[in-house]
Design a protein around this motif. Structure first.
Motif, mmCIF file in Angstrom:
data_model
loop_
_atom_site.group_PDB
_atom_site.id
_atom_site.type_symbol
_atom_site.label_atom_id
_atom_site.label_comp_id
_atom_site.label_asym_id
_atom_site.label_seq_id
_atom_site.Cartn_x
_atom_site.Cartn_y
_atom_site.Cartn_z
ATOM 1 N N LEU A 81 0.882 -1.172 0.000
ATOM 2 C CA LEU A 81 0.000 0.000 0.000
ATOM 3 C C LEU A 81 0.918 1.220 0.000
ATOM 4 O O LEU A 81 1.465 1.586 1.043
ATOM 5 N N PHE A 82 1.133 1.800 -1.165
ATOM 6 C CA PHE A 82 2.066 2.913 -1.305
ATOM 7 C C PHE A 82 1.460 4.207 -0.777
ATOM 8 O O PHE A 82 0.272 4.470 -0.964
ATOM 9 N N THR A 83 2.297 5.015 -0.140
ATOM 10 C CA THR A 83 1.850 6.334 0.317
ATOM 11 C C THR A 83 1.678 7.245 -0.901
ATOM 12 O O THR A 83 2.207 6.964 -1.981
ATOM 13 N N ASN A 84 0.955 8.336 -0.729
ATOM 14 C CA ASN A 84 0.785 9.305 -1.813
ATOM 15 C C ASN A 84 2.136 9.880 -2.244
ATOM 16 O O ASN A 84 2.348 10.164 -3.428
ATOM 17 N N GLU A 85 3.039 10.031 -1.276
ATOM 18 C CA GLU A 85 4.381 10.544 -1.573
ATOM 19 C C GLU A 85 5.136 9.594 -2.504
ATOM 20 O O GLU A 85 5.808 10.018 -3.427
ATOM 21 N N VAL A 86 4.991 8.301 -2.288
ATOM 22 C CA VAL A 86 5.638 7.304 -3.140
ATOM 23 C C VAL A 86 4.916 7.218 -4.490
ATOM 24 O O VAL A 86 5.553 7.147 -5.545
ATOM 25 N N LYS A 87 3.582 7.252 -4.478
ATOM 26 C CA LYS A 87 2.822 7.209 -5.735
ATOM 27 C C LYS A 87 3.212 8.368 -6.652
ATOM 28 O O LYS A 87 3.232 8.215 -7.874
ATOM 29 N N ALA A 88 3.542 9.515 -6.068
ATOM 30 C CA ALA A 88 3.948 10.678 -6.863
ATOM 31 C C ALA A 88 5.272 10.427 -7.599
ATOM 32 O O ALA A 88 5.570 11.095 -8.590
ATOM 33 N N LEU A 89 6.073 9.471 -7.120
ATOM 34 C CA LEU A 89 7.353 9.149 -7.753
ATOM 35 C C LEU A 89 7.208 8.145 -8.900
ATOM 36 O O LEU A 89 8.150 7.962 -9.676
ATOM 37 N N ASP A 90 6.049 7.486 -8.998
ATOM 38 C CA ASP A 90 5.854 6.462 -10.025
ATOM 39 C C ASP A 90 6.059 7.055 -11.416
ATOM 40 O O ASP A 90 5.519 8.111 -11.742
ATOM 41 N N ASN A 91 6.847 6.375 -12.221
ATOM 42 C CA ASN A 91 7.171 6.769 -13.599
ATOM 43 C C ASN A 91 7.942 8.084 -13.698
ATOM 44 O O ASN A 91 7.921 8.732 -14.733
ATOM 45 N N SER A 92 8.603 8.469 -12.628
ATOM 46 C CA SER A 92 9.447 9.666 -12.681
ATOM 47 C C SER A 92 10.918 9.255 -12.583
ATOM 48 O O SER A 92 11.246 8.178 -12.102
ATOM 49 N N GLU A 93 11.771 10.129 -13.064
ATOM 50 C CA GLU A 93 13.207 9.854 -13.021
ATOM 51 C C GLU A 93 13.733 10.171 -11.629
ATOM 52 O O GLU A 93 13.458 11.233 -11.083
ATOM 53 N N ILE A 94 14.481 9.214 -11.084
ATOM 54 C CA ILE A 94 15.064 9.407 -9.758
ATOM 55 C C ILE A 94 16.537 9.010 -9.785
ATOM 56 O O ILE A 94 16.990 8.330 -10.708
ATOM 57 N N VAL A 95 17.251 9.445 -8.771
ATOM 58 C CA VAL A 95 18.631 9.028 -8.531
ATOM 59 C C VAL A 95 18.623 8.350 -7.172
ATOM 60 O O VAL A 95 18.079 8.894 -6.208
ATOM 61 N N ILE A 96 19.196 7.146 -7.118
ATOM 62 C CA ILE A 96 19.170 6.383 -5.876
ATOM 63 C C ILE A 96 20.514 5.704 -5.655
ATOM 64 O O ILE A 96 21.094 5.152 -6.580
ATOM 65 N N LYS A 97 20.992 5.784 -4.418
ATOM 66 C CA LYS A 97 22.274 5.191 -4.041
ATOM 67 C C LYS A 97 22.014 4.048 -3.076
ATOM 68 O O LYS A 97 21.167 4.153 -2.193
ATOM 69 N N GLY A 98 22.735 2.947 -3.269
ATOM 70 C CA GLY A 98 22.555 1.826 -2.371
ATOM 71 C C GLY A 98 23.643 0.787 -2.536
ATOM 72 O O GLY A 98 24.646 1.022 -3.221
ATOM 73 N N PHE A 99 23.401 -0.350 -1.923
ATOM 74 C CA PHE A 99 24.360 -1.454 -1.929
ATOM 75 C C PHE A 99 23.880 -2.538 -2.878
ATOM 76 O O PHE A 99 22.734 -2.993 -2.783
ATOM 77 N N VAL A 100 24.756 -2.951 -3.787
ATOM 78 C CA VAL A 100 24.433 -4.026 -4.720
ATOM 79 C C VAL A 100 24.483 -5.350 -3.960
ATOM 80 O O VAL A 100 25.471 -5.647 -3.286
ATOM 81 N N LEU A 101 23.408 -6.117 -4.058
ATOM 82 C CA LEU A 101 23.336 -7.406 -3.392
ATOM 83 C C LEU A 101 23.805 -8.495 -4.354
ATOM 84 O O LEU A 101 23.384 -8.522 -5.509
#
Length: 146
Positions: free
Chosen positions: A51-71
């Motif tokens: 159940l995605f928050t409205n804040e997360v739904k607003a990011l759907d299909n948008s360009e983002i930059v994300i940093k993390g650890f490759v598993l």
């Protein structure tokens, strides 16, 4: 003298924490997910759906930059698994949930050797029965110096 040292130390810690928060802003949004259990015909049992928050739904299909650890996980679709946490703390091994992992689909598939990587791509929210709940499509490695 000790109190001055403590105040300086506390100030430095607070500043570094605020910088970390800025770097993790996208993850802070993605980690806020609730779950609803529904019956799955495919799995013949109740399974959790996001159940995605409205804040997360607003990011759907948008360009983002994300940093993390490759598993270090092999996938059938050649995607890369990126987590906010190092492997020892991801949801496969530690206490984190599936909201802490993004499937990265590279525009030009290649092997990623670094453990911590930043990607840029189009975020897709997946509320289907299979797959990760977050997918980054047409992704490229991103370096803020470019």
């Amino acid at each position: 003298m000790k109190s001055k040292f403590f105040i300086v130390l506390l100030s430095c810690l607070c500043m570094s924490f605020s910088f970390a928060q800025e770097d993790d802003e996208i993850w802070q949004k993605l980690l806020k997910v609730d779950w609803e259990y529904k019956y799955s015909e495919e799995f013949e049992m109740d399974i959790p759906f996001p159940l995605f928050t409205n804040e997360v739904k607003a990011l759907d299909n948008s360009e983002i930059v994300i940093k993390g650890f490759v598993l270090p996980v092999e996938t059938e679709d050649n995607s890369i698994m990126l987590s906010v946490y190092p492997f020892s703390s991801c949801f496969f091994c530690g206490g984190a949930g599936p909201e802490s992992v993004v499937a990265i689909f590279l525009k030009n598939h290649r092997e990623i050797k670094e453990e911590e990587v930043t990607f840029k791509g189009t975020l897709h929210l997946n509320d289907e029965e299979t797959g990760l709940i977050y997918e980054l499509k047409d992704a490229v490695e991103f370096n803020s110096n470019y």
